[in-house]
Design an enzyme around this catalytic site. Structure first.
Site, mmCIF file in Angstrom:
data_model
loop_
_atom_site.group_PDB
_atom_site.id
_atom_site.type_symbol
_atom_site.label_atom_id
_atom_site.label_comp_id
_atom_site.label_asym_id
_atom_site.label_seq_id
_atom_site.Cartn_x
_atom_site.Cartn_y
_atom_site.Cartn_z
ATOM 1 N N ASP A 142 -72.276 14.140 51.365
ATOM 2 C CA ASP A 142 -73.341 14.039 52.395
ATOM 3 C C ASP A 142 -74.555 14.426 51.595
ATOM 4 O O ASP A 142 -74.790 15.734 51.552
ATOM 5 C CB ASP A 142 -72.989 14.934 53.775
ATOM 6 C CG ASP A 142 -74.097 14.916 54.838
ATOM 7 O OD1 ASP A 142 -75.106 14.128 54.561
ATOM 8 O OD2 ASP A 142 -73.688 15.420 55.845
ATOM 9 N N HIS A 191 -83.017 17.080 60.553
ATOM 10 C CA HIS A 191 -82.643 17.214 61.874
ATOM 11 C C HIS A 191 -84.022 17.211 62.714
ATOM 12 O O HIS A 191 -84.392 18.332 63.201
ATOM 13 C CB HIS A 191 -81.749 18.398 62.102
ATOM 14 C CG HIS A 191 -80.599 18.476 61.606
ATOM 15 N ND1 HIS A 191 -80.102 19.689 60.949
ATOM 16 C CD2 HIS A 191 -79.730 17.422 61.126
ATOM 17 C CE1 HIS A 191 -78.879 19.239 60.419
ATOM 18 N NE2 HIS A 191 -78.739 18.150 60.542
ATOM 19 N N TYR A 240 -61.923 15.575 60.606
ATOM 20 C CA TYR A 240 -61.538 16.629 59.510
ATOM 21 C C TYR A 240 -60.320 17.238 59.992
ATOM 22 O O TYR A 240 -60.027 18.004 61.258
ATOM 23 C CB TYR A 240 -62.832 17.813 59.722
ATOM 24 C CG TYR A 240 -63.958 17.009 59.655
ATOM 25 C CD1 TYR A 240 -64.854 16.372 58.472
ATOM 26 C CD2 TYR A 240 -64.633 16.763 60.858
ATOM 27 C CE1 TYR A 240 -65.790 15.925 58.663
ATOM 28 C CE2 TYR A 240 -65.944 16.123 60.953
ATOM 29 C CZ TYR A 240 -66.503 15.540 59.743
ATOM 30 O OH TYR A 240 -67.822 14.910 59.852
ATOM 31 N N ARG A 287 -66.425 11.264 56.892
ATOM 32 C CA ARG A 287 -67.431 11.034 57.534
ATOM 33 C C ARG A 287 -68.200 10.098 57.153
ATOM 34 O O ARG A 287 -68.330 9.916 55.811
ATOM 35 C CB ARG A 287 -68.544 12.506 57.525
ATOM 36 C CG ARG A 287 -69.850 12.413 58.313
ATOM 37 C CD ARG A 287 -70.495 13.634 58.600
ATOM 38 N NE ARG A 287 -70.818 14.254 57.529
ATOM 39 C CZ ARG A 287 -70.382 15.645 57.293
ATOM 40 N NH1 ARG A 287 -69.371 16.042 57.781
ATOM 41 N NH2 ARG A 287 -71.136 16.190 56.248
ATOM 42 N N GLU A 294 -73.086 9.407 62.746
ATOM 43 C CA GLU A 294 -72.182 9.956 61.812
ATOM 44 C C GLU A 294 -70.939 10.786 62.466
ATOM 45 O O GLU A 294 -70.773 11.802 62.479
ATOM 46 C CB GLU A 294 -73.072 11.251 60.898
ATOM 47 C CG GLU A 294 -73.580 12.193 62.008
ATOM 48 C CD GLU A 294 -74.395 13.353 61.168
ATOM 49 O OE1 GLU A 294 -73.658 13.879 60.434
ATOM 50 O OE2 GLU A 294 -75.584 13.692 61.559
ATOM 51 N N HIS A 315 -68.507 17.974 65.782
ATOM 52 C CA HIS A 315 -70.071 18.064 65.683
ATOM 53 C C HIS A 315 -70.502 16.954 66.545
ATOM 54 O O HIS A 315 -69.535 16.215 67.376
ATOM 55 C CB HIS A 315 -70.375 17.844 64.298
ATOM 56 C CG HIS A 315 -69.994 16.875 63.711
ATOM 57 N ND1 HIS A 315 -70.520 15.607 63.759
ATOM 58 C CD2 HIS A 315 -69.019 16.653 62.607
ATOM 59 C CE1 HIS A 315 -69.907 14.705 62.984
ATOM 60 N NE2 HIS A 315 -68.788 15.301 62.248
ATOM 61 N N HIS A 367 -70.389 21.569 56.442
ATOM 62 C CA HIS A 367 -71.746 21.812 55.502
ATOM 63 C C HIS A 367 -71.435 22.411 54.411
ATOM 64 O O HIS A 367 -71.973 23.455 53.645
ATOM 65 C CB HIS A 367 -72.916 22.438 56.225
ATOM 66 C CG HIS A 367 -73.460 21.491 57.293
ATOM 67 N ND1 HIS A 367 -74.645 21.850 58.119
ATOM 68 C CD2 HIS A 367 -73.491 20.070 57.214
ATOM 69 C CE1 HIS A 367 -75.030 20.884 58.681
ATOM 70 N NE2 HIS A 367 -74.401 19.859 58.423
ATOM 71 N N GLU A 379 -72.092 8.397 57.626
ATOM 72 C CA GLU A 379 -73.294 8.678 58.248
ATOM 73 C C GLU A 379 -74.162 7.608 57.729
ATOM 74 O O GLU A 379 -74.371 7.317 56.487
ATOM 75 C CB GLU A 379 -73.728 9.894 57.820
ATOM 76 C CG GLU A 379 -75.150 10.274 58.438
ATOM 77 C CD GLU A 379 -75.433 11.802 58.366
ATOM 78 O OE1 GLU A 379 -74.909 12.301 57.297
ATOM 79 O OE2 GLU A 379 -76.251 12.144 59.109
ATOM 80 N N HIS A 420 -78.286 12.279 65.085
ATOM 81 C CA HIS A 420 -79.490 13.290 65.419
ATOM 82 C C HIS A 420 -80.760 12.558 64.896
ATOM 83 O O HIS A 420 -80.434 11.575 63.946
ATOM 84 C CB HIS A 420 -79.627 14.548 64.653
ATOM 85 C CG HIS A 420 -79.142 14.601 63.100
ATOM 86 N ND1 HIS A 420 -80.181 14.346 62.133
ATOM 87 C CD2 HIS A 420 -78.136 14.727 62.583
ATOM 88 C CE1 HIS A 420 -79.421 14.396 61.062
ATOM 89 N NE2 HIS A 420 -78.221 14.499 61.221
ATOM 90 N N ASP A 423 -80.608 10.704 55.592
ATOM 91 C CA ASP A 423 -79.100 11.566 55.565
ATOM 92 C C ASP A 423 -78.356 10.709 55.825
ATOM 93 O O ASP A 423 -78.012 10.082 56.601
ATOM 94 C CB ASP A 423 -79.385 12.414 57.048
ATOM 95 C CG ASP A 423 -78.362 13.203 57.322
ATOM 96 O OD1 ASP A 423 -77.564 13.667 56.395
ATOM 97 O OD2 ASP A 423 -78.166 13.770 58.454
ATOM 98 N N ASP A 478 -89.163 38.172 41.153
ATOM 99 C CA ASP A 478 -90.467 37.547 41.308
ATOM 100 C C ASP A 478 -90.642 36.002 41.207
ATOM 101 O O ASP A 478 -91.460 35.727 40.853
ATOM 102 C CB ASP A 478 -91.372 37.944 40.284
ATOM 103 C CG ASP A 478 -91.055 37.690 38.769
ATOM 104 O OD1 ASP A 478 -89.955 37.266 38.574
ATOM 105 O OD2 ASP A 478 -91.693 38.006 37.860
HETATM 106 N N1 GLY Z 1 -76.490 16.567 56.169
HETATM 107 C C1 GLY Z 1 -76.636 17.176 57.457
HETATM 108 C C2 GLY Z 1 -76.057 16.349 58.656
HETATM 109 O O1 GLY Z 1 -75.351 15.253 58.558
HETATM 110 O O2 GLY Z 1 -76.409 16.574 59.846
HETATM 111 MN MN MN Z 2 -76.672 14.082 59.757
HETATM 112 MN MN MN Z 3 -75.710 14.290 56.908
#
Ligand code: GLY
Ligand code: MN
Ligand code: MN
Length: 476
Positions: free
Chosen positions: A301, A397, A417, A435, A413, A386, A284, A437, A390, A312, A68
């Site tokens: 991240d 996103h 890897y 990464r 970003e 990737h 992720h 970003e 974005h 982000d 619940d």
């Molecule tokens: N944190 C998710 C991305 O970088 O798109």
């Molecule tokens: Mn991102």
């Molecule tokens: Mn990110």
């Protein structure tokens, strides 16, 4: 005459004062998007759809976590964008032509916008919190007319029979469950019935229209995203200062989340990614359970959501405070790719141009380290799997378009890897995931890096990591 004036004055003063007693605990934050801006957004929708159409929007369903216990409620992006209303089981009708709505036993009004809200209910509110009710919605959010949500059926039917030729409404999909699904029954049966009979009312998607409005951010929205990003930057800096080998990934995560809330953010924009070594190569990763080793690279991240707007930001830093030779080599390629891409950002620039700038730096860099056999072609994508970035906004996103304009915010970003046992790659590069970003605001004259306050240069990161942060104090 004089005493009548005094009596009228007293009445005029005492009514709002009484209202304030019941409304004053509903909103504590003083920097929310203003009611005037929400009204402007609803007016824009009504101008776009025109007098022969109406639009229906509805709140996100509540979602069960287990038993619940629900997940913390989060309003649907478009519904929030148009209303600022944070409660579930709410609906909005926009009817530019005007619709007659009975607001109570003695009053009927003609209105262009109706917010349907959960009724005030002292018993329920004693458990789950205060509700805006109709008065709160009109007074604090500035919506023209608010009524209890059990009036939706009647008002929706009135709108349908008001001679409209277009209805903007999203079909109720199977993931919409609970009370909001029941409230939406009139819409569901109308849409189902429309498929059977040959209705003259055309059904269109309301969300596509709102998405176009959300692409260019207003000044107030930019302020929110700037704040979300500044909060995230402080958290990244605290994490770098606090990290010590032997800590667990979840301790780094805790530091971010503490820093976000400590600075007034309500939540994180997405689950915190804190991957060390073999976990840094998972885009992720968010289980965050490993104990961090002395030579591990840590990819974090993590970013805050502030008043519904998500930043982000990613930084990658060495657990021991000094990058190894191989980590430096990979890091330098990613940093150069990020800088090359950011330098391209400006009004009128296609996003594909920005992407291409990063791609060529990464391809060239991986080739020169012997990680890929040729720099032409798409071989580099094996280790940069990737896209470059974005838009950010109400969703991490967020919605965007292919050519940049002032008032858009994009992440940049790039990443590399290298999982263990990558065929043909020197094992010295194994389990290095990097990464970087940043959140970039497109301005009239070019760009502004909103996350520049967290170091990106190797020397600057190493210098910052020599300082002590708040996160390595023992808990007693
Ligand atoms: N944190 C998710 C991305 O970088 O798109
Ligand atoms: Mn991102
Ligand atoms: Mn990110």
């Amino acid at each position: 005459m004089r005493s009548l004036t005094i009596l009228l004055l007293l009445t005029a003063v005492s009514l709002p004062a009484q209202q304030n007693v019941s409304l004053k605990y509903l909103q504590y934050d003083t920097d929310l998007i203003t009611p005037a801006e929400y009204k402007q957004r609803r007016d824009s929708v009504m101008a776009m759809i025109g007098p022969d159409a109406a639009a229906v929007f509805y709140a996100a369903p509540e979602r069960m976590r287990n038993g619940d216990v629900d997940y913390l409620y989060r309003q649907a992006d478009n519904f929030y964008y148009l209303t600022g209303f944070t409660e579930p089981n709410a609906l909005l009708i926009l009817a530019p032509k005007g619709v007659r709505v009975k607001v109570n036993d003695s009053t009927t009004v003609t209105t262009k916008e109706v917010l349907f809200v959960p009724a005030k209910n002292p018993d329920a509110e004693a458990w789950t919190g205060r509700r805006f009710g109709t008065e709160g919605a009109m007074t604090l959010l500035g919506v023209q007319t608010a009524v209890n949500n059990d009036k939706f059926r009647q008002v929706f039917n009135t709108v349908l029979f008001s001679g409209i030729t277009v209805l903007y409404a999203q079909s109720v999909t199977s993931d919409v469950s609970g009370q909001i699904r029941e409230l939406l029954a009139p819409l569901t049966s109308y849409i189902d019935g429309q498929k059977r009979r040959n209705s003259k009312v055309e059904l269109r998607d309301p969300n596509a229209m709102v998405h176009t409005m959300r692409i260019i951010k207003s000044k107030q929205e930019i302020d929110m995203l700037r704040k979300a990003t500044t909060i995230s930057v402080v958290a990244h800096n605290q994490a770098m200062m606090s990290l010590e080998p032997g800590m667990f990934e979840y301790e780094v995560q805790a530091l971010y989340e503490y820093s976000f809330q400590r600075q007034g953010a309500e939540y994180y924009g997405y689950p915190c990614i804190n991957g060390a070594a073999e976990n840094s190569v998972i885009l992720h990763y968010n289980t965050n359970r490993k104990r961090i080793g002395p030579n591990d690279i840590v990819l974090s991240d993590c970013a805050a959501e502030y008043r519904g707007y998500s930043s982000d930001v990613t930084r990658s830093y060495p657990a021991g405070g000094k990058f190894t030779k191989e980590q430096k080599e990979i890091y330098t390629i990613v940093l150069n790719a990020a800088n090359a891409a950011i330098a391209k950002i400006g009004p009128g620039v296609p996003w594909s141009t920005v992407t291409a700038a990063a791609d060529s730096v990464i391809a060239q860099g991986l080739f020169s380290l012997g990680i890929i056999p040729e720099k032409e072609g798409m071989g580099f994508k094996k280790y940069y799997n990737h896209s470059l970035g974005h838009p950010v906004g109400l969703n991490v996103h967020d919605v965007g378009q292919s050519v940049l304009q002032p008032g858009m915010l994009y992440t940049v970003e790039p990443g590399i890897y290298i999982p263990e046992n990558s065929p043909g790659v020197d094992p010295k590069y194994s389990n290095i995931g990097i990464r970087i970003e940043d959140v970039i605001l497109v301005t009239e004259s070019g760009r502004e890096n909103l996350s520049a306050g967290s170091p990106r240069e190797i020397a600057e990161i190493e210098t910052l990591m020599k300082k002590k942060g708040i996160g390595n104090q023992p808990l007693k």
